[in-house]
Design an enzyme around this catalytic site. Structure first.
Site, PDB file in Angstrom:
ATOM      1  N   ARG A 137       9.749 -15.740  -6.303  1.00  0.00           N
ATOM      2  CA  ARG A 137       9.741 -15.753  -4.837  1.00  0.00           C
ATOM      3  C   ARG A 137       8.606 -16.635  -4.314  1.00  0.00           C
ATOM      4  O   ARG A 137       7.514 -16.663  -4.875  1.00  0.00           O
ATOM      5  CB  ARG A 137       9.566 -14.338  -4.281  1.00  0.00           C
ATOM      6  CG  ARG A 137      10.569 -13.338  -4.823  1.00  0.00           C
ATOM      7  CD  ARG A 137      10.316 -11.938  -4.278  1.00  0.00           C
ATOM      8  NE  ARG A 137      10.719 -11.812  -2.883  1.00  0.00           N
ATOM      9  CZ  ARG A 137      10.428 -10.754  -2.118  1.00  0.00           C
ATOM     10  NH1 ARG A 137       9.705  -9.760  -2.625  1.00  0.00           N
ATOM     11  NH2 ARG A 137      10.836 -10.696  -0.874  1.00  0.00           N
ATOM     12  N   MET A 148      11.719 -20.749   2.790  1.00  0.00           N
ATOM     13  CA  MET A 148      11.591 -21.251   1.424  1.00  0.00           C
ATOM     14  C   MET A 148      12.411 -20.382   0.479  1.00  0.00           C
ATOM     15  O   MET A 148      13.028 -19.401   0.899  1.00  0.00           O
ATOM     16  CB  MET A 148      10.117 -21.319   1.026  1.00  0.00           C
ATOM     17  CG  MET A 148       9.360 -22.387   1.790  1.00  0.00           C
ATOM     18  SD  MET A 148       7.641 -22.511   1.284  1.00  0.00           S
ATOM     19  CE  MET A 148       7.010 -20.928   1.778  1.00  0.00           C
ATOM     20  N   ARG A 381       2.932  -7.351   4.856  1.00  0.00           N
ATOM     21  CA  ARG A 381       2.235  -8.398   5.598  1.00  0.00           C
ATOM     22  C   ARG A 381       2.003  -7.897   7.006  1.00  0.00           C
ATOM     23  O   ARG A 381       2.684  -6.964   7.461  1.00  0.00           O
ATOM     24  CB  ARG A 381       3.049  -9.689   5.631  1.00  0.00           C
ATOM     25  CG  ARG A 381       4.422  -9.535   6.269  1.00  0.00           C
ATOM     26  CD  ARG A 381       5.287 -10.759   6.058  1.00  0.00           C
ATOM     27  NE  ARG A 381       6.644 -10.539   6.493  1.00  0.00           N
ATOM     28  CZ  ARG A 381       7.678 -11.316   6.164  1.00  0.00           C
ATOM     29  NH1 ARG A 381       7.484 -12.355   5.377  1.00  0.00           N
ATOM     30  NH2 ARG A 381       8.890 -11.054   6.600  1.00  0.00           N
ATOM     31  N   CYS A 895      -9.372 -31.601  34.204  1.00  0.00           N
ATOM     32  CA  CYS A 895      -8.330 -31.280  35.183  1.00  0.00           C
ATOM     33  C   CYS A 895      -6.961 -31.804  34.778  1.00  0.00           C
ATOM     34  O   CYS A 895      -6.028 -31.776  35.579  1.00  0.00           O
ATOM     35  CB  CYS A 895      -8.706 -31.790  36.575  1.00  0.00           C
ATOM     36  SG  CYS A 895      -8.981 -33.571  36.646  1.00  0.00           S
ATOM     37  N   TYR A 915     -15.897 -25.780  32.890  1.00  0.00           N
ATOM     38  CA  TYR A 915     -14.668 -25.179  33.413  1.00  0.00           C
ATOM     39  C   TYR A 915     -13.450 -25.984  32.978  1.00  0.00           C
ATOM     40  O   TYR A 915     -13.572 -27.159  32.587  1.00  0.00           O
ATOM     41  CB  TYR A 915     -14.709 -25.065  34.947  1.00  0.00           C
ATOM     42  CG  TYR A 915     -14.648 -26.387  35.679  1.00  0.00           C
ATOM     43  CD1 TYR A 915     -13.424 -26.985  35.993  1.00  0.00           C
ATOM     44  CD2 TYR A 915     -15.813 -27.040  36.074  1.00  0.00           C
ATOM     45  CE1 TYR A 915     -13.373 -28.191  36.671  1.00  0.00           C
ATOM     46  CE2 TYR A 915     -15.771 -28.241  36.748  1.00  0.00           C
ATOM     47  CZ  TYR A 915     -14.539 -28.829  37.039  1.00  0.00           C
ATOM     48  OH  TYR A 915     -14.479 -30.033  37.699  1.00  0.00           O
TER      49      TYR A 915
END
Length: 943
Positions: A137, A148, A381, A895, A915
């Site tokens: 696997r 996969m 997992r 921006c 910012y």
């Protein structure tokens, strides 16, 4: 079947491996891969370890062992029932991918670990009387569900299948396992068209008059095996290999190769997974869920991955192997039903689920098999979850004391928050229900029904919104799933391929709608007497599992209503989600360093941005104030031939500008408002040259030419530019048209004075666009300072207006130290900076070749979507350093649209901007990511 090993083993694996590696004893019966041309060895590889037993690793070795291998090792260390095995590292895969050859040392290491496994199990791979069978696997660092390759039952052959049948006391089971091996091996390793096996299997079931695989007996399966072997010989050009070691070696190579399949590369690009990680390969002794009704396989979640609620969630399938569950070819039963089927295994599984969630401190996704009443853990997992579940689970784990607020902030993302802000279906709308399935991934998706991935992609590229409808999806459907608005399957559950992949991508998905009959050949679905043809509109509700005929209207998300102050946390499900979002946003706001402003050009947008949490306006585009009815006024300014005409045009514009700014400053009272002076490419304000030429020509042919049109055509010809984005615009326009910038500065100053006299708190900042040299800025600033002083004197009001510039040209970035001498702030215009650094015209290239660049992997993501850190980003970084070296108090912002992109926000935090500014809708995303960036850097510093 009688197991011949003790668990956990008392066998001294380390000693065995040392002896085995020293003696290098290789069985003559295993001749495959002896050709040295198939292997590579270099000095730097010598002594490198490429194979690890499950007892040797842990969950922190995902880079080396992949996620699956690391977690199998972790569960082994926890004493959970994991079948013995070993992992080939990602390093071996990378050597293979780089050179096209496996490391020379790899074969001996695999042989040593296989021998150890055989000794521990008391049987040899594929031996005729009592075969050891293994699975091969894949397992990359990051989960890539279904992308996969995997091959089960390695070791079966014409001889060993008989021994397996005798040992198991179940002939049907043995031949079913053999046909599965040939089918998976043929498709995965030898490249045979998988549909050929499916068609042969369906034909066998039809001939016998059955509909499911389990109704085929041993005699049927023997015939199918014979037919499958003929398919392999005919289509692969070779016989199915009978040597078990050859099977394993070829399967390992196939897993390595699967890292670079088209579907795997597409998934990595979609999920932004690096392409150079490689995959590990896990060799695990087989346990069998297809031994009868007391056996089975399943997938479990420690919490609901769709909602985040605690409980028993998952799917179970009796008498099946693991691939049957994720493939969705047989409909499963809810995991809770396992309690009545096999209470002992159920109770043990629940205990293990609690152990794993506490250990990993997160939602766990678990694969398991029950073999004749014995529970085995095959994988765990950290599970993929929907956006709503991510926020709920993060706050739940904080309440349980498993994680702190800083970790909770890392468990969610701006992309997930953006998903929660999408609209949902109107519950009060009149609808025609087609059917109901499993709510696998939430959202409200509307589109035309399509029944294959090719059509989904084709129609989507033509601008159509589509819903991909399949019996069940498989990895080959990935491109269609990406193109679709939503996914609908008639088979499978919350753990099917469609559900897992859709959740990972944030796509709306409904699975297992059994009452819906999907006919992909006729390209239609039927429910009762209703037929939906390809192209018909359907609506899919991934939150309820309902599927509707036609378009269902949508209403705003409760999360958007919360941000706009129209919803508060309460008791129902929507309010619970809002409460979770509120808690995490509050923490993000407390810890973030970056402030978040809005790109807004009018009071309405500014007020909405403020409700969304904006801390000012980072970009007000004044050219947007002159579109529509006011466009003619700019035309008059451009056409002015004399000073009087120009001054008249400016005088007409002045009160309009002032009124606009008064409204804007009032809406953002007490917060900074950065006003960019006029920056239009002139073609945006002038008529199209072709249309105008035709209009004038027709008028002249009728001898009724319009004098204004003639003057306008002359001006258009005079000002026509081949590339307007690099022409007369920005500061250049202000220098060429006398009085233009002075008029705007006066309007800003008078509006600020008006607000101050009305007891307001205007905080205006004047931004000069497209500066490339400090001399341009100095000239404009000198004029601006004079105008501001005049307004202060005339109104008797002190105005503290700062003047800065946009850094949007490479030269400005490279000379930032000089420009900072005349600028009080920089705002990086990363849209134009990206265009000029790359030499791209955004409006052209995105439609022409960006798709090809993304498909070929030149871009992982468009540089206009996420900032190019190596190119554009390096200019930003150097400009920040140079600017602050000249002026330590220089205020720095961005921006461009990158200001609202999650990944880019982290970069701007790292380089030290003050910012970011973005469109109002993206403000919450930027706030969240700014908090995550701060928490992440604090965590890195503490480590």
């Amino acid at each position: 079947m009688t197991r011949k090993w003790t668990y956990p083993g008392t066998f001294d694996l380390g000693m065995f491996l040392a002896v085995r590696a020293a003696t290098r004893v290789l069985e003559e019966s295993r001749p495959v891969s002896e050709n040295k041309d198939l292997h590579v060895s270099t000095p730097e590889l010598q002594g490198q370890k490429f194979v690890y037993d499950f007892t040797e690793g842990n969950k922190d070795l995902k880079d080396l062992l992949g996620g699956k291998g690391a977690n199998l090792a972790e569960m082994t260390n926890l004493g959970l029932p994991v079948p013995p095995g070993f992992t080939i590292t990602t390093e071996a895969c990378k050597v293979y991918l780089d050179s096209g050859k496996e490391p020379t040392e790899l074969r001996d290491e695999v042989s040593a670990h296989l021998d150890a496994l055989e000794k521990q199990m008391g049987k040899k791979l594929g031996q005729s009387d009592d075969p050891l069978l293994v699975s091969v696997r894949s397992g990359a660092k990051f989960s890539m569900p279904g992308m996969m390759d995997t091959v089960l039952n390695i070791g079966l052959s014409d001889q060993s299948v008989v021994g397996l049948a005798a040992q198991a006391g179940d002939e049907r089971f043995a031949w079913d396992s053999y046909r599965r091996l040939i089918q998976m091996f043929g498709k995965t390793v030898l490249g045979v068209d998988g549909d050929l096996f499916e068609e042969a299997l369906e034909a066998a079931k039809e001939a016998k008059g059955v509909t499911v695989d389990v109704d085929l007996d041993a005699a049927d399966l023997k015939k199918i095996v014979k037919q499958f072997k003929k398919i392999v010989t005919r289509d692969a050009g070779r016989d199915f290999p009978q040597d078990p070691r050859e099977q394993m070696d070829l399967a390992i190579k196939a897993v390595f190769d699967s890292w670079n399949t088209d579907r795997a590369k597409l998934y990595r690009r979609q999920e932004r997974i690096p392409g150079d990680l490689g995959t590990a390969v896990n060799i695990c002794s087989m346990v069998f869920g297809n031994l009868g009704p007391d056996s089975g396989t399943g997938v479990a979640f420690t919490r609901d991955p769709a909602s985040g609620h605690a409980g028993v969630y998952g799917d179970y399938l009796q008498n099946a192997q693991g691939e049957d569950v994720v493939a969705g070819i047989r409909n499963t039963v809810p995991l809770a039903e396992l309690e009545s089927i096999d209470k002992k295994s159920y109770d043990q599984l629940i205990q293990i689920m609690q152990t794993l969630e506490t250990h990993y401190k997160d939602l766990c996704d678990i694969e398991f098999t029950i073999e004749r009443g014995q529970l085995w853990m095959l994988q765990t997992r950290v599970g993929k979850r929907t956006a709503g579940a991510a926020f709920r689970i993060a706050t739940q784990l904080v309440d349980q004391g498993l994680i702190d607020e800083a970790e909770a902030l890392q468990r969610v993302s701006g992309a997930q928050l953006a998903q929660l802000m999408f609209p949902r279906f109107d519950e009060n709308a009149k609808t025609q229900l087609l059917g109901r399935g499993i709510a696998a991934s939430p959202g409200a998706a509307v589109g035309k029904a399509v029944f294959d991935s090719y059509t989904a992609v084709k129609w989507s590229r033509s601008g159509e919104k589509v819903i991909l409808i399949r019996r069940e999806t498989n990895p080959d459907d990935l491109d269609g799933m990406i193109a679709a608005e939503g996914i609908l399957t008639s088979r499978g559950g919350k753990t099917s391929h469609a559900a897992v992949v859709a959740r990972g991508m944030g796509k709306t998905c409904v699975c297992g709608a059994e009452e819906i009959e999907v006919d992909t050949k006729r390209r239609r679905l039927t429910v009762g007497g209703t037929v939906v043809e390809e192209g018909d509109i359907v609506s899919v509700d991934g939150s309820t599992g309902k599927v509707y005929l036609g378009e269902v209207p949508v209403v705003p998300s409760p999360v958007v209503e919360y941000f706009e102050g129209r919803m508060h946390a309460g008791a129902d499900d929507a309010d619970e989600l809002v409460a979770a979002v509120h808690r995490i946003m509050a923490y993000a706001d407390r810890v973030r360093r970056l402030r978040v402003r809005a790109n807004a050009d009018n009071a309405e947008d500014a007020l909405r941005a403020r409700r969304f949490g904006a801390q000012g306006i980072g970009l007000c585009r004044t050219e947007h104030m002159f579109l529509g009815e006011r466009r003619e006024m700019v035309e008059k300014l451009i056409l002015a031939d004399t000073d009087d005409e120009r001054e008249s045009a400016l005088a007409a514009l002045m009160p309009l500008q002032k009124a606009d700014f008064i409204e804007l400053f009032e809406s953002m009272d007490g917060l900074p408002v950065t006003v960019r002076l006029l920056d239009p490419p002139l073609h945006e304000f002038l008529p199209d040259i072709t249309e105008l030429s035709v209009r004038v020509a027709l008028a002249e042919s009728r001898k009724d030419a319009n004098e204004n049109d003639l003057r306008l055509l002359q001006a258009v010809h005079k000002l026509h530019e081949q590339n307007p984005m690099l022409g007369l615009r920005g500061v250049r326009l202000g220098l060429v048209i006398p009085g233009l910038f002075a008029m705007q500065v006066r309007a800003i100053a008078e509006a600020a004075a008006h607000r101050k006299n009305a007891k307001g708190d205007p905080r205006a900042e004047i931004m000069i666009p497209l500066v490339g040299t400090v001399q341009e800025l100095e000239i404009v600033r000198e004029e601006a300072d004079r105008v501001i002083a005049e307004v202060e004197a005339a109104t008797g009001t002190e105005l503290k207006l700062s003047i800065g510039t946009m850094i949007e040209l490479p030269r400005a970035a490279l000379t930032a130290g000089q420009i900072a001498e005349a600028a009080q702030f920089f705002s990086f215009g990363t849209n134009d900076l990206t265009q000029t650094v790359w030499g791209f015209s955004r409006d052209d290239v995105e439609a022409s070749f960006f798709t090809a660049y993304l498909e070929k992997g030149i871009f992982g993501v468009s540089p206009f979507e996420t900032i190019d850190k190596d190119g554009v980003g390096s200019l930003v970084r150097s400009a920040v350093a140079a600017g602050r070296a000249t002026r330590p108090d220089l205020k720095l912002g961005v921006c461009g649209e990158h200001g609202g992109d999650p990944e880019s926000v982290h970069f701007f935090h790292e380089v030290g901007l003050d910012y970011v500014s973005c469109s109002p809708f993206r403000i919450p995303v930027a706030r969240l990511e700014a908090g995550r960036a701060a928490a992440e850097s604090k965590g890195s510093d503490s480590r």
